[in-house]
Design an enzyme around this catalytic site. Structure first.
Site, mmCIF file in Angstrom:
data_model
loop_
_atom_site.group_PDB
_atom_site.id
_atom_site.type_symbol
_atom_site.label_atom_id
_atom_site.label_comp_id
_atom_site.label_asym_id
_atom_site.label_seq_id
_atom_site.Cartn_x
_atom_site.Cartn_y
_atom_site.Cartn_z
ATOM 1 N N LEU A 139 45.920 109.656 65.488
ATOM 2 C CA LEU A 139 45.514 108.252 65.415
ATOM 3 C C LEU A 139 46.645 107.398 64.851
ATOM 4 O O LEU A 139 47.350 107.811 63.937
ATOM 5 C CB LEU A 139 44.324 108.090 64.470
ATOM 6 C CG LEU A 139 42.968 108.611 64.909
ATOM 7 C CD1 LEU A 139 41.905 108.156 63.914
ATOM 8 C CD2 LEU A 139 42.610 108.128 66.298
ATOM 9 N N LEU A 169 59.988 107.105 68.517
ATOM 10 C CA LEU A 169 59.856 106.764 69.928
ATOM 11 C C LEU A 169 59.197 105.415 70.104
ATOM 12 O O LEU A 169 58.474 104.950 69.222
ATOM 13 C CB LEU A 169 58.972 107.812 70.611
ATOM 14 C CG LEU A 169 59.683 109.098 70.988
ATOM 15 C CD1 LEU A 169 58.700 110.109 71.494
ATOM 16 C CD2 LEU A 169 60.729 108.820 72.055
ATOM 17 N N VAL A 170 59.434 104.818 71.259
ATOM 18 C CA VAL A 170 58.792 103.546 71.562
ATOM 19 C C VAL A 170 57.325 103.797 71.894
ATOM 20 O O VAL A 170 57.017 104.446 72.898
ATOM 21 C CB VAL A 170 59.464 102.868 72.783
ATOM 22 C CG1 VAL A 170 58.785 101.550 73.099
ATOM 23 C CG2 VAL A 170 60.949 102.672 72.536
ATOM 24 N N PHE A 182 51.858 110.036 71.468
ATOM 25 C CA PHE A 182 51.925 111.484 71.233
ATOM 26 C C PHE A 182 50.598 112.183 71.543
ATOM 27 O O PHE A 182 50.591 113.336 71.959
ATOM 28 C CB PHE A 182 52.322 111.766 69.785
ATOM 29 C CG PHE A 182 53.788 111.550 69.522
ATOM 30 C CD1 PHE A 182 54.739 112.353 70.126
ATOM 31 C CD2 PHE A 182 54.225 110.532 68.687
ATOM 32 C CE1 PHE A 182 56.093 112.163 69.900
ATOM 33 C CE2 PHE A 182 55.576 110.332 68.448
ATOM 34 C CZ PHE A 182 56.522 111.152 69.056
ATOM 35 N N THR A 205 47.190 107.362 74.388
ATOM 36 C CA THR A 205 48.564 106.849 74.508
ATOM 37 C C THR A 205 49.491 107.698 73.621
ATOM 38 O O THR A 205 49.022 108.533 72.851
ATOM 39 C CB THR A 205 48.676 105.366 74.031
ATOM 40 O OG1 THR A 205 48.188 105.273 72.694
ATOM 41 C CG2 THR A 205 47.889 104.416 74.911
ATOM 42 N N TYR A 227 60.000 102.465 55.803
ATOM 43 C CA TYR A 227 59.150 103.505 56.375
ATOM 44 C C TYR A 227 58.801 104.586 55.343
ATOM 45 O O TYR A 227 57.777 104.503 54.676
ATOM 46 C CB TYR A 227 59.749 104.117 57.664
ATOM 47 C CG TYR A 227 58.664 104.866 58.412
ATOM 48 C CD1 TYR A 227 57.944 104.270 59.435
ATOM 49 C CD2 TYR A 227 58.281 106.147 58.014
ATOM 50 C CE1 TYR A 227 56.884 104.929 60.045
ATOM 51 C CE2 TYR A 227 57.228 106.814 58.613
ATOM 52 C CZ TYR A 227 56.540 106.194 59.637
ATOM 53 O OH TYR A 227 55.477 106.840 60.216
ATOM 54 N N ASP A 251 35.196 104.188 67.766
ATOM 55 C CA ASP A 251 35.932 104.236 66.506
ATOM 56 C C ASP A 251 35.876 105.633 65.876
ATOM 57 O O ASP A 251 34.852 106.025 65.312
ATOM 58 C CB ASP A 251 35.338 103.189 65.553
ATOM 59 C CG ASP A 251 36.084 103.145 64.237
ATOM 60 O OD1 ASP A 251 37.132 103.826 64.111
ATOM 61 O OD2 ASP A 251 35.620 102.424 63.327
HETATM 62 N N1 LIG Z 1 55.856 106.459 67.537
HETATM 63 C C1 LIG Z 1 56.659 107.100 66.727
HETATM 64 O O1 LIG Z 1 57.863 106.846 66.687
HETATM 65 C C2 LIG Z 1 56.109 108.205 65.848
HETATM 66 C C3 LIG Z 1 57.005 109.144 65.316
HETATM 67 C C4 LIG Z 1 56.501 110.188 64.541
HETATM 68 C C5 LIG Z 1 55.131 110.269 64.302
HETATM 69 N N2 LIG Z 1 54.291 109.331 64.821
HETATM 70 C C6 LIG Z 1 52.856 109.474 64.513
HETATM 71 O O2 LIG Z 1 52.146 109.921 65.657
HETATM 72 C C7 LIG Z 1 50.781 109.499 65.563
HETATM 73 C C8 LIG Z 1 50.393 108.787 66.841
HETATM 74 O O3 LIG Z 1 51.196 107.632 66.977
HETATM 75 P P1 LIG Z 1 51.635 107.013 68.379
HETATM 76 O O4 LIG Z 1 52.941 106.367 68.126
HETATM 77 O O5 LIG Z 1 51.500 108.048 69.443
HETATM 78 O O6 LIG Z 1 50.540 105.865 68.506
HETATM 79 P P2 LIG Z 1 49.795 105.154 69.722
HETATM 80 O O7 LIG Z 1 49.559 103.764 69.283
HETATM 81 O O8 LIG Z 1 50.515 105.369 71.017
HETATM 82 O O9 LIG Z 1 48.408 105.969 69.827
HETATM 83 C C9 LIG Z 1 47.370 105.787 68.945
HETATM 84 C C10 LIG Z 1 46.088 106.434 69.464
HETATM 85 O O10 LIG Z 1 45.061 106.250 68.469
HETATM 86 C C11 LIG Z 1 43.909 105.722 69.092
HETATM 87 N N3 LIG Z 1 43.148 104.936 68.084
HETATM 88 C C12 LIG Z 1 43.608 103.945 67.292
HETATM 89 N N4 LIG Z 1 42.612 103.520 66.483
HETATM 90 C C13 LIG Z 1 41.518 104.271 66.769
HETATM 91 C C14 LIG Z 1 40.198 104.345 66.280
HETATM 92 N N5 LIG Z 1 39.773 103.553 65.302
HETATM 93 N N6 LIG Z 1 39.359 105.227 66.847
HETATM 94 C C15 LIG Z 1 39.745 106.051 67.850
HETATM 95 N N7 LIG Z 1 41.000 106.063 68.334
HETATM 96 C C16 LIG Z 1 41.871 105.177 67.809
HETATM 97 C C17 LIG Z 1 44.403 104.886 70.249
HETATM 98 O O11 LIG Z 1 43.371 104.642 71.188
HETATM 99 C C18 LIG Z 1 45.526 105.824 70.763
HETATM 100 O O12 LIG Z 1 44.961 106.847 71.550
HETATM 101 C C19 LIG Z 1 50.695 108.613 64.317
HETATM 102 O O13 LIG Z 1 50.254 109.385 63.228
HETATM 103 C C20 LIG Z 1 52.144 108.194 64.106
HETATM 104 O O14 LIG Z 1 52.430 107.846 62.776
HETATM 105 C C21 LIG Z 1 54.736 108.323 65.615
#
Ligand SMILES: NC(=O)c1ccc[n+]([C@@H]2O[C@H](COP(=O)([O-])OP(=O)(O)OC[C@H]3O[C@@H](n4cnc5c(N)ncnc54)[C@H](O)[C@@H]3O)[C@@H](O)[C@H]2O)c1
Length: 395
Positions: free
Chosen positions: A138, A272-273, A52, A50, A234, A110
């Site tokens: 993650l 992002l959402v 990024f 899901t 944050y 995991d």
């Molecule tokens: N969403 C934002 O606005 C934003 C902005 C900048 C940076 N980020 C960073 O980007 C990264 C990804 O975030 P996202 O928003 O895309 O999150 P997300 O929730 O969409 O994706 C998380 C992913 O991690 C996996 N995951 C979670 N726990 C797990 C585990 N124990 N074992 C294996 N896989 C596991 C999920 O299956 C998924 O594929 C994070 O480090 C987040 O801090 C997010």
């Protein structure tokens, strides 16, 4: 079965396989429309299902023609019970990769555990030999430490003082005041253990030791900075401490990889959402004001636009990767532009329940949130029977 969205708090309990497939197809189409990128050809994405991570996997496969292995933690479907969206996204991704003749295999489990690291390394050895790019994306609220067996939970709290500010319940559109009590030292430590860089480093150490990293391999993790209004909860809060740790870990990994000429980077991405960000207080209100502002200025991007630009204009150009004064890649540059932030700051001051639908993009927020679960796509007939038992080919 007929699948409808069932909301509970910040999550949706159901996911639509055809809608998730549509989401993946739209992302693939976008990447293809932007042309090929001369990037890494063998890619491991940790957190690939899901947000990024998924967008990074899609960009690697469909812009760089890369073979990809994806690791994630998703719930598979059962008769009458839908899987989590990342499951259906991956099923659709693998189908599309297969049609395009691209190698794609996935591991569901995991990523914090030694077992999943070993399983992934074995798969790389067997099928790809080595990888040249490792994306670490993650986002998890909990981590069981593989050495101590202790389960740590991350929290989203300010540090030092109570934080009070506006927030929105994006389901109802009601803007209210929220107060969050400050974290104690345990909260801070636990959040750093879950979302800091230790696990990333463990992955890279294990992979280097096993010889599955190609010479010059690159690894990348994602971070966030954001504006003043979200700072207390944050970047200067518990999650910010974890991001500080993650960013510092990049230098340690680069050091460890020097013998194979490898490098670790952190990319600071746009707000992002995603499932992860919807759970953070204050952020949804900021995002709805930000979306409105960036859309009006023609600057709006989703995960796929961000990752495509990251690959095409930062990672894989003929120039050196541009970094900020703290050694980070910045793809949040449009979000952080002065003209964007000035508008958002003014809107923030006046935002309330009555005016949010006009001054903010609450509709866009809600739609993006529904899209995460495969709902709200006009191409999908939600009255039609859907196959909730859709499986991932390689699992
Ligand atoms: N969403 C934002 O606005 C934003 C902005 C900048 C940076 N980020 C960073 O980007 C990264 C990804 O975030 P996202 O928003 O895309 O999150 P997300 O929730 O969409 O994706 C998380 C992913 O991690 C996996 N995951 C979670 N726990 C797990 C585990 N124990 N074992 C294996 N896989 C596991 C999920 O299956 C998924 O594929 C994070 O480090 C987040 O801090 C997010």
């Amino acid at each position: 079965m007929i699948i409808e969205p069932r909301m509970r708090g910040f999550i949706c309990l159901t996911a639509h396989p055809d809608g998730c497939a549509q989401n993946v197809k739209n992302q693939i189409e976008y990447v293809k429309s932007k042309g090929k990128i001369n990037g890494a050809k063998k890619v491991l994405v940790i957190g690939a299902s899901t947000g990024f991570g998924l967008a990074s996997r899609i960009t690697s496969a469909f812009a760089c023609d890369a073979a990809t292995i994806g690791v994630f933690f998703e719930k598979e479907p059962a008769p009458g019970k839908t899987a989590t969206p990342g499951w259906y996204n991956t099923a659709a991704f693998e189908d599309e990769a297969s049609k395009a003749g691209l190698y794609a295999k996935s591991i569901n489990g995991d990523a914090f555990s030694n077992e999943i690291k070993e399983q992934t390394i074995e798969l790389i050895k067997k099928d790809l030999g080595q990888v040249d790019l490792v994306i670490y994306s993650l986002a998890s609220p909990v981590r069981t430490h593989p050495v101590t067996g202790v389960t740590h939970r991350s929290v989203l709290k300010p540090i030092g003082q109570t934080f009070s500010n506006k927030t929105v319940d994006f389901h109802t559109g009601i803007v209210s005041q929220v107060s969050i009590e400050p974290a104690n030292q345990d909260d801070i430590d636990n959040t750093v253990v879950v979302m800091g860089g230790e696990d990333w480093k463990m992955w890279m150490e294990a992979m280097k030791k096993a010889g599955v990293l190609a010479d010059g391999a690159m690894t990348l993790a994602y971070s966030y900075i954001g504006p003043e209004v979200t700072e207390a909860v944050y970047r200067k809060g518990t999650i910010g401490r974890a991001k500080d740790h993650l960013e510092a870990t990049a230098f340690e990994i680069t050091n460890d990889l020097s013998t194979i000429g490898g490098k670790a980077f952190v990319s600071v991405n746009k707000a992002l959402v995603t499932q992860a960000s919807s759970a953070i207080p204050v952020i949804p209100l900021y995002i709805s004001l930000l979306y409105k502002t960036m859309k009006e200025k023609g600057l709006h991007e989703g995960c796929i636009e961000q990752m495509q630009r990251l690959f095409a204009e930062r990672l894989f150009t003929s120039n050196e990767i541009p970094l900020d004064d703290k050694g980070r890649i910045r793809i949040d540059d449009w979000e952080m532009r002065d003209d964007v932030q000035e508008v958002v700051k003014e809107l923030w001051k006046i935002a309330e329940t009555d005016n949010l639908p006009t001054i903010g993009d609450l509709a866009g927020y809600k739609n993006d949130f529904l899209n995460l679960f495969g709902f709200g796509f006009e191409e999908v007939d939600y009255q039609k029977d859907a196959n909730e038992m859709k499986m991932i080919s390689s699992i």
